[in-house]
Design a protein around this motif. Structure first.
Motif, PDB file in Angstrom:
ATOM      1  N   THR A   1      -6.379  -7.318 -43.755  1.00 30.21           N
ATOM      2  CA  THR A   1      -5.705  -8.369 -44.520  1.00 30.21           C
ATOM      3  C   THR A   1      -5.505  -7.941 -45.972  1.00 30.21           C
ATOM      4  OG1 THR A   1      -6.657 -10.082 -43.085  1.00 30.21           O
ATOM      5  CG2 THR A   1      -5.829 -10.791 -45.227  1.00 30.21           C
ATOM      6  N   ARG A   2      -6.502  -7.268 -46.545  1.00 34.18           N
ATOM      7  CA  ARG A   2      -6.420  -6.815 -47.940  1.00 34.18           C
ATOM      8  C   ARG A   2      -5.728  -5.458 -48.075  1.00 34.18           C
ATOM      9  NH1 ARG A   2     -12.137  -8.712 -48.229  1.00 34.18           N
ATOM     10  NH2 ARG A   2     -12.729  -6.520 -47.953  1.00 34.18           N
ATOM     11  N   GLU A   3      -5.256  -4.922 -46.936  1.00 30.75           N
ATOM     12  CA  GLU A   3      -4.555  -3.632 -46.890  1.00 30.75           C
ATOM     13  C   GLU A   3      -5.453  -2.475 -47.333  1.00 30.75           C
ATOM     14  OE1 GLU A   3      -0.452  -3.368 -47.768  1.00 30.75           O
ATOM     15  OE2 GLU A   3      -0.137  -5.531 -47.773  1.00 30.75           O
ATOM     16  N   GLU A   4      -6.754  -2.622 -47.084  1.00 28.94           N
ATOM     17  CA  GLU A   4      -7.682  -1.518 -47.292  1.00 28.94           C
ATOM     18  C   GLU A   4      -7.742  -0.632 -46.050  1.00 28.94           C
ATOM     19  OE1 GLU A   4     -11.214  -3.605 -48.258  1.00 28.94           O
ATOM     20  OE2 GLU A   4     -10.478  -4.258 -50.228  1.00 28.94           O
ATOM     21  N   ALA A   5      -7.115  -1.100 -44.980  1.00 28.28           N
ATOM     22  CA  ALA A   5      -6.878  -0.326 -43.767  1.00 28.28           C
ATOM     23  C   ALA A   5      -5.471  -0.662 -43.300  1.00 28.28           C
ATOM     24  CB  ALA A   5      -7.919  -0.649 -42.683  1.00 28.28           C
ATOM     25  N   ASP A   6      -4.864   0.239 -42.538  1.00 30.48           N
ATOM     26  CA  ASP A   6      -3.463   0.071 -42.160  1.00 30.48           C
ATOM     27  C   ASP A   6      -3.264  -0.671 -40.851  1.00 30.48           C
ATOM     28  OD1 ASP A   6      -2.526   1.578 -44.429  1.00 30.48           O
ATOM     29  OD2 ASP A   6      -3.299   3.356 -43.400  1.00 30.48           O
ATOM     30  N   PHE A   7      -4.257  -0.657 -40.001  1.00 26.52           N
ATOM     31  CA  PHE A   7      -4.187  -1.416 -38.749  1.00 26.52           C
ATOM     32  C   PHE A   7      -5.594  -1.537 -38.191  1.00 26.52           C
ATOM     33  CE2 PHE A   7      -4.255   2.902 -37.307  1.00 26.52           C
ATOM     34  CZ  PHE A   7      -4.810   2.886 -36.035  1.00 26.52           C
ATOM     35  N   GLY A   8      -5.739  -2.397 -37.187  1.00 30.10           N
ATOM     36  CA  GLY A   8      -7.042  -2.576 -36.577  1.00 30.10           C
ATOM     37  C   GLY A   8      -6.917  -3.207 -35.208  1.00 30.10           C
ATOM     38  N   PHE A   9      -8.050  -3.567 -34.651  1.00 31.67           N
ATOM     39  CA  PHE A   9      -8.146  -4.073 -33.286  1.00 31.67           C
ATOM     40  C   PHE A   9      -8.884  -5.407 -33.327  1.00 31.67           C
ATOM     41  CE2 PHE A   9      -7.850   0.453 -33.383  1.00 31.67           C
ATOM     42  CZ  PHE A   9      -6.961   0.775 -32.369  1.00 31.67           C
ATOM     43  N   PHE A  10      -8.198  -6.466 -32.902  1.00 33.90           N
ATOM     44  CA  PHE A  10      -8.735  -7.815 -33.117  1.00 33.90           C
ATOM     45  C   PHE A  10      -8.449  -8.722 -31.930  1.00 33.90           C
ATOM     46  CE2 PHE A  10      -6.758  -6.146 -37.024  1.00 33.90           C
ATOM     47  CZ  PHE A  10      -7.900  -5.881 -37.751  1.00 33.90           C
ATOM     48  N   ALA A  11      -9.298  -9.738 -31.790  1.00 39.82           N
ATOM     49  CA  ALA A  11      -8.965 -10.845 -30.907  1.00 39.82           C
ATOM     50  C   ALA A  11      -7.917 -11.701 -31.607  1.00 39.82           C
ATOM     51  CB  ALA A  11     -10.205 -11.676 -30.605  1.00 39.82           C
ATOM     52  N   ILE A  12      -6.867 -12.039 -30.890  1.00 39.06           N
ATOM     53  CA  ILE A  12      -5.802 -12.849 -31.461  1.00 39.06           C
ATOM     54  C   ILE A  12      -6.337 -14.238 -31.794  1.00 39.06           C
ATOM     55  CG2 ILE A  12      -3.572 -13.933 -30.988  1.00 39.06           C
ATOM     56  CD1 ILE A  12      -2.938 -11.551 -29.179  1.00 39.06           C
ATOM     57  N   ASP A  13      -6.078 -14.680 -33.011  1.00 37.66           N
ATOM     58  CA  ASP A  13      -6.515 -16.005 -33.445  1.00 37.66           C
ATOM     59  C   ASP A  13      -5.567 -16.480 -34.534  1.00 37.66           C
ATOM     60  OD1 ASP A  13      -9.026 -18.007 -33.451  1.00 37.66           O
ATOM     61  OD2 ASP A  13      -8.292 -17.747 -35.509  1.00 37.66           O
ATOM     62  N   PRO A  14      -5.203 -17.781 -34.526  1.00 38.47           N
ATOM     63  CA  PRO A  14      -4.240 -18.267 -35.521  1.00 38.47           C
ATOM     64  C   PRO A  14      -4.728 -18.168 -36.959  1.00 38.47           C
ATOM     65  CG  PRO A  14      -5.164 -20.080 -34.217  1.00 38.47           C
ATOM     66  CD  PRO A  14      -5.539 -18.816 -33.540  1.00 38.47           C
ATOM     67  N   ILE A  15      -6.027 -18.285 -37.192  1.00 37.80           N
ATOM     68  CA  ILE A  15      -6.546 -18.153 -38.558  1.00 37.80           C
ATOM     69  C   ILE A  15      -6.345 -16.718 -39.052  1.00 37.80           C
ATOM     70  CG2 ILE A  15      -8.586 -18.311 -40.033  1.00 37.80           C
ATOM     71  CD1 ILE A  15      -7.531 -20.998 -39.113  1.00 37.80           C
ATOM     72  N   ARG A  16      -6.721 -15.766 -38.221  1.00 35.22           N
ATOM     73  CA  ARG A  16      -6.520 -14.362 -38.589  1.00 35.22           C
ATOM     74  C   ARG A  16      -5.038 -14.043 -38.742  1.00 35.22           C
ATOM     75  NH1 ARG A  16     -10.684 -11.640 -34.183  1.00 35.22           N
ATOM     76  NH2 ARG A  16     -12.626 -12.223 -35.226  1.00 35.22           N
ATOM     77  N   GLY A  17      -4.202 -14.728 -37.966  1.00 34.71           N
ATOM     78  CA  GLY A  17      -2.773 -14.472 -37.988  1.00 34.71           C
ATOM     79  C   GLY A  17      -2.097 -14.821 -39.297  1.00 34.71           C
ATOM     80  N   GLN A  18      -2.792 -15.506 -40.169  1.00 36.07           N
ATOM     81  CA  GLN A  18      -2.211 -15.812 -41.474  1.00 36.07           C
ATOM     82  C   GLN A  18      -2.010 -14.549 -42.301  1.00 36.07           C
ATOM     83  OE1 GLN A  18      -4.767 -18.772 -43.251  1.00 36.07           O
ATOM     84  NE2 GLN A  18      -4.441 -20.246 -41.594  1.00 36.07           N
ATOM     85  N   GLY A  19      -2.862 -13.548 -42.083  1.00 36.79           N
ATOM     86  CA  GLY A  19      -2.754 -12.319 -42.857  1.00 36.79           C
ATOM     87  C   GLY A  19      -2.448 -11.084 -42.035  1.00 36.79           C
ATOM     88  N   ILE A  20      -2.480 -11.219 -40.703  1.00 37.65           N
ATOM     89  CA  ILE A  20      -2.304 -10.070 -39.823  1.00 37.65           C
ATOM     90  C   ILE A  20      -1.197 -10.350 -38.821  1.00 37.65           C
ATOM     91  CG2 ILE A  20      -3.400  -8.713 -37.986  1.00 37.65           C
ATOM     92  CD1 ILE A  20      -6.038  -9.034 -39.446  1.00 37.65           C
ATOM     93  N   HIS A  21      -0.327  -9.381 -38.631  1.00 34.18           N
ATOM     94  CA  HIS A  21       0.717  -9.457 -37.613  1.00 34.18           C
ATOM     95  C   HIS A  21       0.183  -8.782 -36.353  1.00 34.18           C
ATOM     96  CE1 HIS A  21       5.263  -9.726 -36.872  1.00 34.18           C
ATOM     97  NE2 HIS A  21       4.665  -9.510 -35.712  1.00 34.18           N
ATOM     98  N   PHE A  22      -0.010  -9.555 -35.292  1.00 32.16           N
ATOM     99  CA  PHE A  22      -0.593  -9.041 -34.052  1.00 32.16           C
ATOM    100  C   PHE A  22       0.481  -8.512 -33.112  1.00 32.16           C
ATOM    101  CE2 PHE A  22      -3.758 -12.357 -35.210  1.00 32.16           C
ATOM    102  CZ  PHE A  22      -4.869 -11.534 -35.336  1.00 32.16           C
ATOM    103  N   THR A  23       0.099  -7.507 -32.330  1.00 28.21           N
ATOM    104  CA  THR A  23       0.878  -7.120 -31.158  1.00 28.21           C
ATOM    105  C   THR A  23       0.570  -8.121 -30.045  1.00 28.21           C
ATOM    106  OG1 THR A  23      -0.914  -5.765 -30.245  1.00 28.21           O
ATOM    107  CG2 THR A  23       0.628  -4.682 -31.767  1.00 28.21           C
ATOM    108  N   ALA A  24       1.180  -7.912 -28.890  1.00 29.38           N
ATOM    109  CA  ALA A  24       0.706  -8.589 -27.687  1.00 29.38           C
ATOM    110  C   ALA A  24      -0.664  -8.002 -27.324  1.00 29.38           C
ATOM    111  CB  ALA A  24       1.697  -8.384 -26.546  1.00 29.38           C
ATOM    112  N   PRO A  25      -1.467  -8.708 -26.525  1.00 30.74           N
ATOM    113  CA  PRO A  25      -2.786  -8.167 -26.179  1.00 30.74           C
ATOM    114  C   PRO A  25      -2.699  -6.933 -25.294  1.00 30.74           C
ATOM    115  CG  PRO A  25      -2.336 -10.168 -24.927  1.00 30.74           C
ATOM    116  CD  PRO A  25      -1.240 -10.036 -25.948  1.00 30.74           C
ATOM    117  N   TYR A  26      -3.719  -6.104 -25.388  1.00 28.53           N
ATOM    118  CA  TYR A  26      -3.812  -4.946 -24.500  1.00 28.53           C
ATOM    119  C   TYR A  26      -4.994  -5.049 -23.540  1.00 28.53           C
ATOM    120  CZ  TYR A  26      -7.318  -3.144 -27.827  1.00 28.53           C
ATOM    121  OH  TYR A  26      -8.413  -2.994 -28.650  1.00 28.53           O
ATOM    122  N   VAL A  27      -6.005  -5.857 -23.907  1.00 30.91           N
ATOM    123  CA  VAL A  27      -7.170  -6.051 -23.052  1.00 30.91           C
ATOM    124  C   VAL A  27      -7.551  -7.531 -23.078  1.00 30.91           C
ATOM    125  CG1 VAL A  27      -9.663  -5.640 -22.882  1.00 30.91           C
ATOM    126  CG2 VAL A  27      -8.137  -3.717 -23.200  1.00 30.91           C
TER     127      VAL A  27
END
Length: 247
Positions: free
Chosen positions: A74-100
């Protein structure tokens, strides 16, 4: 050679190196190699494959909790990551579709009167979760009578559950099954209280082209069998490859 344009690479990796946020708190996706101490698992394999796809060097930024990993992207201290999709997190992160897809389960003592997941949401019931985890976010919304106690991280949930004599521990089924081997007198309630959709994600500010690049890469990784092979290679049970998604 990568088919991704230099301009898009610069958007995806402004420093010239691709920084992957890796969360050690989810044992389904990543753990430390017992010999080398280096992180390995499905998330690490996908991070390496994405770096190879972009023809960029990879740096892994490792955290012990999902919350810290989310914050880094979210703070752009990393370029991407691996997360459980959640609407709160989605405020700062653009998610792909799930993979697992991963099951969330409840653990109780053998003497508990609880027999199913619906029994948990009662007045006076204390449920422990890993702070900032997908279970924390989900149960904060869904539990209306039970009270949540937050452990420092997902792997410490059952330790806190035992130390504080709480009523229920919530987490990744695989983690809870491993905890059954550490402590006697515990059982996991049948079924699941949620299915976690694990996705990749990048900072929202990187734009639609970057999000599309990550989405397309991950769909290709699912279609090629890479995700399934890595789940099998690391002996992961109880998690399944998510179905193909349309943009």
């Amino acid at each position: 050679m990568s088919t991704v344009s230099d301009a898009l690479k610069k958007t995806l990796a402004p420093t010239g190196r691709l920084r992957a946020s890796i969360n050690l708190g989810n044992p389904v996706l990543v753990h430390r190699n017992p010999t080398t101490g280096e992180p390995e698992g499905v998330s690490v394999s996908l991070a390496q494959a994405f770096a190879q796809h972009l023809d960029l060097p990879l740096d892994m930024v490792v955290f012990d909790t999902a919350g810290k990993s989310v914050d880094a992207v979210t703070r752009e201290e990393a370029d991407f990551g691996f997360f459980a999709i959640d609407p709160i997190r989605g405020q700062g992160i653009h998610f792909t579709a799930p993979y697992v897809l991963i099951e969330g389960a409840y653990l109780v003592r053998e003497g508990s009167t609880f027999t199913c997941n619906d029994d948990v949401d009662q007045e006076g019931v204390l449920v422990t979760v890993g702070k900032g985890s997908a279970y924390d976010l989900f149960l904060t919304r869904e539990l209306h009578r039970a009270h949540i106690v937050r452990a420092p991280s997902s792997p410490t949930v059952v330790d806190v559950f035992m130390e504080q004599a709480l009523d229920v521990a919530a987490g990744v089924r695989q983690q809870l099954e491993a905890d059954l081997q550490r402590f006697e007198g515990l059982r996991i309630l049948p079924g699941r209280f949620m299915v976690i959709e694990q996705a990749m994600g990048l900072p929202r500010g990187r734009g639609e082209d970057a999000a599309r690049c990550l989405f397309d890469f991950l769909e290709s990784a699912k279609a090629s069998g890479l995700v399934a092979r890595e789940l099998a290679r690391f002996g992961i049970q109880g998690a399944s490859v998510a179905p193909a998604a349309k943009a």
